[in-house]
Design a protein around this motif. Structure first.
Motif, PDB file in Angstrom:
ATOM      1  N   LYS A   1     -10.806  -6.557   1.138  1.00  0.00           N
ATOM      2  CA  LYS A   1     -10.002  -5.333   0.977  1.00  0.00           C
ATOM      3  C   LYS A   1     -10.918  -4.114   0.866  1.00  0.00           C
ATOM      4  CE  LYS A   1      -6.286  -4.650  -1.346  1.00  0.00           C
ATOM      5  NZ  LYS A   1      -5.223  -4.606  -2.358  1.00  0.00           N
TER       6      LYS A   1
ATOM      7  N   SER B   1       7.347  -2.408   4.305  1.00  0.00           N
ATOM      8  CA  SER B   1       6.218  -2.014   3.461  1.00  0.00           C
ATOM      9  C   SER B   1       6.162  -2.809   2.157  1.00  0.00           C
ATOM     10  CB  SER B   1       6.273  -0.510   3.183  1.00  0.00           C
ATOM     11  OG  SER B   1       7.553  -0.188   2.707  1.00  0.00           O
ATOM     12  N   GLY B   2       6.717  -4.035   2.162  1.00  0.00           N
ATOM     13  CA  GLY B   2       6.649  -4.873   0.967  1.00  0.00           C
ATOM     14  C   GLY B   2       5.242  -5.391   0.729  1.00  0.00           C
ATOM     15  N   ARG B   3       4.983  -5.871  -0.516  1.00  0.00           N
ATOM     16  CA  ARG B   3       3.652  -6.370  -0.848  1.00  0.00           C
ATOM     17  C   ARG B   3       3.501  -7.811  -0.347  1.00  0.00           C
ATOM     18  NH1 ARG B   3      -0.778  -5.713  -4.128  1.00  0.00           N
ATOM     19  NH2 ARG B   3      -1.517  -7.664  -5.023  1.00  0.00           N
ATOM     20  N   SER B   4       2.389  -8.068   0.320  1.00  0.00           N
ATOM     21  CA  SER B   4       2.147  -9.405   0.851  1.00  0.00           C
ATOM     22  C   SER B   4       1.357 -10.250  -0.144  1.00  0.00           C
ATOM     23  CB  SER B   4       1.349  -9.294   2.153  1.00  0.00           C
ATOM     24  OG  SER B   4       0.968 -10.586   2.590  1.00  0.00           O
TER      25      SER B   4
ATOM     26  N   PRO C   1      -2.666  -9.187   0.539  1.00  0.00           N
ATOM     27  CA  PRO C   1      -2.341  -7.756   0.680  1.00  0.00           C
ATOM     28  C   PRO C   1      -3.444  -6.951   1.368  1.00  0.00           C
ATOM     29  CG  PRO C   1      -3.039  -8.216  -1.557  1.00  0.00           C
ATOM     30  CD  PRO C   1      -3.135  -9.517  -0.809  1.00  0.00           C
TER      31      PRO C   1
ATOM     32  N   ARG D   1      -0.564  -2.079   4.732  1.00  0.00           N
ATOM     33  CA  ARG D   1       0.589  -1.437   4.097  1.00  0.00           C
ATOM     34  C   ARG D   1       1.891  -1.819   4.780  1.00  0.00           C
ATOM     35  NH1 ARG D   1      -2.586   3.290   3.830  1.00  0.00           N
ATOM     36  NH2 ARG D   1      -3.697   3.301   1.838  1.00  0.00           N
TER      37      ARG D   1
ATOM     38  N   GLY E   1       8.445  -8.259   2.201  1.00  0.00           N
ATOM     39  CA  GLY E   1       9.420  -7.323   1.655  1.00  0.00           C
ATOM     40  C   GLY E   1      10.769  -7.349   2.358  1.00  0.00           C
TER      41      GLY E   1
ATOM     42  N   GLY F   1       1.050 -10.424   6.646  1.00  0.00           N
ATOM     43  CA  GLY F   1       2.178 -10.002   5.803  1.00  0.00           C
ATOM     44  C   GLY F   1       3.210 -11.096   5.590  1.00  0.00           C
TER      45      GLY F   1
ATOM     46  N   ASP G   1       5.593 -13.107   2.068  1.00  0.00           N
ATOM     47  CA  ASP G   1       5.819 -13.179   0.612  1.00  0.00           C
ATOM     48  C   ASP G   1       6.495 -14.509   0.267  1.00  0.00           C
ATOM     49  OD1 ASP G   1       8.468 -12.861   1.406  1.00  0.00           O
ATOM     50  OD2 ASP G   1       8.535 -10.723   0.906  1.00  0.00           O
TER      51      ASP G   1
END
Ligand code: ZN
Length: 256
Positions: free
Chosen positions: A242, A86-89, A92, A95, A101, A134, A136
């Motif tokens: 979004k 559930s890390g931030r992409s 984004p 979720r 993450g 997703g 990072d």
């Protein structure tokens, strides 16, 4: 520079040995008939039950090799397609994703293992397509470490460089006529409706000559960092996608 008239790329997601053959074979004749050089995003070690649409196809990998030989660009589409983080992409939209993450060492391990699987099957993966958008900074680092310098994602209208990679934007999920820019249309063949096949065919009849390939994008459009105007365009476009997705989610919840 924003290309004018518009150029298009076609991208197929979620390919793996258990892909729905019937679903995929609705689009294959279009690639052949119109001489399209698509991005084919392959899950190297699929463990996602949702992508198990048929018994494993023993000819799957040779079919992918034939597609690459005919001009398709092979993309690494995650590792196992299990979206449990559930890390931030950096893009984004979801979720939970497979990569955003997850700790750097695990991401590097997954990317290395995924590339190895594709290469063992005689494919030459050249870009990254993240499951559910997703990824990072650690994903970018792992990709650079493996020599993968291109990804397909984001909502700019030109390819650009960021974080040491070239980003080829992917903004559409059905054909839409545009006056300028580079537009990637992403198709999930497992779940695409019959209407989309018809729309795609009609669009290709009119615009096949405007379809490009990853190689031509990199050679002709010479991606560099986004200028301020295009950065503002990208930020607003991301916000709009979004917002439209949350509206759809809310409508679904109200309906259910
Ligand atoms: Zn996927």
């Amino acid at each position: 520079m924003v290309p004018r008239p518009a150029q298009y790329l076609l991208r197929f997601d979620d390919l793996c040995p258990t892909v729905s053959r019937a679903g995929w074979e609705r689009f294959l004749p279009l690639i052949e008939q119109f001489g399209i050089r698509p991005i084919v995003a392959i899950v190297p070690d699929n463990q996602d039950a949702d992508l198990e649409r048929a018994a494993p196809d023993p000819e799957f990998w040779s079919r992918m090799r034939a597609l690459e030989a005919a001009g398709a660009t092979i993309a690494l589409h995650g590792y196992q397609h299990l979206c449990q983080s559930s890390g931030r992409s950096l893009v984004p939209l979801h979720r939970r994703t497979e990569f955003a993450g997850v700790d750097a060492a695990t991401q590097a391990e997954w990317i290395g293992a995924g590339l190895l699987i594709l290469r063992k099957h005689g494919l030459n993966p050249r870009l990254w397509v993240a499951p559910r958008h997703g990824f990072d900074r650690n994903t970018l680092r792992a990709l650079r470490g493996e020599g993968i310098r291109v990804l397909s994602d984001g909502f700019a209208r030109v390819p650009f460089t960021r974080g040491g990679l070239t980003w080829i934007p992917q903004q559409l999920w059905a054909p839409v006529e545009k006056s300028q820019g580079l537009w990637t249309i992403c198709i999930h063949t497992n779940s695409a409706r019959a209407l989309l096949v018809d729309q795609m065919e009609a669009f290709l009849r009119l615009h096949a000559a405007a379809f490009t390939s990853v190689d031509r994008v990199l050679a002709d459009l010479k991606p560099g960092p986004l200028n301020l105007g295009e950065w503002i365009y990208e930020t607003i476009a991301t916000w709009r996608v979004k917002a439209s997705r949350s509206r759809k989610r809310i409508r679904r919840r109200v309906r259910d």
